[in-house]
Design an enzyme around this catalytic site. Structure first.
Site, PDB file in Angstrom:
ATOM      1  CD  GLU A  21      -2.895   5.613   6.775  1.00  0.00           C
ATOM      2  OE1 GLU A  21      -2.872   5.665   5.532  1.00  0.00           O
ATOM      3  OE2 GLU A  21      -1.979   5.098   7.450  1.00  0.00           O
TER       4      GLU A  21
ATOM      5  CD  GLU B 293      -3.310  -2.360   7.329  1.00  0.00           C
ATOM      6  OE1 GLU B 293      -2.185  -2.510   6.873  1.00  0.00           O
ATOM      7  OE2 GLU B 293      -4.024  -1.392   7.058  1.00  0.00           O
TER       8      GLU B 293
ATOM      9  CB  SER C 229       5.463  -1.838  11.915  1.00  0.00           C
ATOM     10  OG  SER C 229       5.054  -0.508  12.202  1.00  0.00           O
TER      11      SER C 229
ATOM     12  CG  ASN D 109      -1.706   1.265   1.389  1.00  0.00           C
ATOM     13  OD1 ASN D 109      -1.762   2.077   0.470  1.00  0.00           O
ATOM     14  ND2 ASN D 109      -2.326   1.450   2.541  1.00  0.00           N
ATOM     15  CD1 TRP D 110       3.914   1.233  -2.585  1.00  0.00           C
ATOM     16  CD2 TRP D 110       3.728   2.090  -4.654  1.00  0.00           C
ATOM     17  NE1 TRP D 110       4.767   0.528  -3.402  1.00  0.00           N
ATOM     18  CE2 TRP D 110       4.670   1.031  -4.684  1.00  0.00           C
ATOM     19  CE3 TRP D 110       3.455   2.765  -5.834  1.00  0.00           C
ATOM     20  CZ2 TRP D 110       5.329   0.651  -5.854  1.00  0.00           C
ATOM     21  CZ3 TRP D 110       4.110   2.388  -7.000  1.00  0.00           C
ATOM     22  CH2 TRP D 110       5.044   1.337  -7.010  1.00  0.00           C
ATOM     23  CE  LYS D 111      -0.154   3.292   4.745  1.00  0.00           C
ATOM     24  NZ  LYS D 111      -0.049   3.408   6.186  1.00  0.00           N
TER      25      LYS D 111
ATOM     26  CG  HIS E 138      -5.800   1.971   5.265  1.00  0.00           C
ATOM     27  ND1 HIS E 138      -5.344   2.911   6.161  1.00  0.00           N
ATOM     28  CD2 HIS E 138      -4.792   1.091   5.090  1.00  0.00           C
ATOM     29  CE1 HIS E 138      -4.092   2.612   6.495  1.00  0.00           C
ATOM     30  NE2 HIS E 138      -3.728   1.515   5.857  1.00  0.00           N
TER      31      HIS E 138
ATOM     32  N   GLY F  91       2.916  -0.954   4.212  1.00  0.00           N
ATOM     33  CA  GLY F  91       3.073   0.435   3.800  1.00  0.00           C
ATOM     34  C   GLY F  91       4.535   0.745   3.508  1.00  0.00           C
ATOM     35  N   GLY F  92       5.220   1.313   4.480  1.00  0.00           N
ATOM     36  CA  GLY F  92       6.591   1.817   4.294  1.00  0.00           C
ATOM     37  C   GLY F  92       7.539   0.846   3.605  1.00  0.00           C
TER      38      GLY F  92
HETATM   39  P1  13P Z   1       3.206   0.407   7.587  1.00  0.00           P
HETATM   40  O1  13P Z   1       3.656  -0.901   6.983  1.00  0.00           O
HETATM   41  O2  13P Z   1       3.999   1.579   7.072  1.00  0.00           O
HETATM   42  O3  13P Z   1       3.130   0.325   9.072  1.00  0.00           O
HETATM   43  O4  13P Z   1       1.708   0.671   7.063  1.00  0.00           O
HETATM   44  C1  13P Z   1       0.778  -0.333   7.200  1.00  0.00           C
HETATM   45  C2  13P Z   1      -0.417   0.012   6.432  1.00  0.00           C
HETATM   46  O5  13P Z   1      -1.160   0.910   6.775  1.00  0.00           O
HETATM   47  C3  13P Z   1      -0.693  -0.745   5.195  1.00  0.00           C
HETATM   48  O6  13P Z   1      -1.983  -0.531   4.745  1.00  0.00           O
END
Ligand code: 13P
Length: 246
Positions: free
Chosen positions: A94, A164, A209, A9-11, A92, A230-231
């Site tokens: 967010e 998550e 994470s 997930n590149w956000k 999600h 994500g990251g």
């Molecule tokens: P991180 O892997 O950066 O913690 O993000 C998780 C996430 O929100 C994936 O949707």
């Protein structure tokens, strides 16, 4: 056995040149259509130009529950499907915390995505305050149950659930494999109750994470069938490593 997936997930990250660089350096082995990436919507078409050479499937981070119409800024599921998107994240944390998405929105979006042939990756998870108040299972199970109201499944690959924990997202604090498995096992039981024919085979991903250093341990748990990352999905080397572990 449920299929394992690794979803990046590149956000709201990655420039055009980052994307070109990412796909040119990605090294995937044993790709069975289970390595997926969701860029910003404006970059889905660009990713679809590069992704076929790597076998990565591309999806969206959000979608509308409406067909078409006067909904400025929204993204129609049919348009996503038309350009070749394979899936969409829904709910999600967010989206829930920053944009006020409710369980009912999540349910409506999931229905629309399925009806347009997209796979909804339904995201659920508790906040730290809810965990500290011993509400984790109540919160997560009710999010799953509400997301799936009046959704009938014809096979196990029509939906994916991603757990998550909000406190683990982008914080470097991963849930321990045992903490994650405790929740996944309960989600599994609920899915079997809701879908006796398919519940045991629906893929359950963990997110929060996840990185190459912790993915193997997480995947060793019975009900963890991959990661939503994500990251650590932004760089080709670490996404390649995550996919390898998967
Ligand atoms: P991180 O892997 O950066 O913690 O993000 C998780 C996430 O929100 C994936 O949707």
């Amino acid at each position: 056995m449920p299929k394992n997936y690794m979803i990046g997930n590149w956000k709201m990250n990655q420039s055009l040149s980052d994307i070109q660089n990412f796909f040119s350096q990605l090294k995937l082995e044993n790709n069975q259509n289970n390595f997926w990436i969701t860029p910003q919507s404006v970059h889905i078409s660009e990713c679809l130009k590069h992704a076929p050479a790597t076998g990565v499937l591309i999806g969206a981070q959000n979608c509308s529950h409406e067909d078409f119409g006067a909904f400025t800024g929204e993204i129609a599921c049919r348009s996503l499907a038309e350009i070749g998107a394979h899936f969409t994240l829904i709910g999600h944390s967010e989206r829930r915390s920053l944009y006020g998405e409710t369980d009912q929105d999540v349910n409506q979006k999931a229905k629309k995505a399925i009806s347009e042939g997209l796979i909804p990756v339904i995201c659920v998870g508790e906040t730290l305050a809810q965990r500290d108040n011993s509400q984790t299972l109540d919160v997560v199970l009710s999010q799953v149950k509400n997301a799936l109201v009046n959704i009938q499944l014809h096979n196990e690959s029509e939906i994916i659930i991603a757990y998550e924990p909000v406190w683990a997202i982008g914080t470097g604090k991963t849930a321990t494999p045992q903490q994650a498995e405790e929740v996944h096992a309960q989600i599994r039981n609920l899915l079997i109750e809701l879908y006796p024919d398919h519940g045991a085979e629906i893929s359950l991903l963990y997110g929060g994470s996840v990185k190459p250093a912790n993915i193997k341990e997480l995947l060793s748990m019975q009900n963890i069938n991959g990661g939503l990352v994500g990251g650590a999905s932004l760089k080709p080397e670490s996404f390649s490593d995550l996919c390898k572990a998967c």
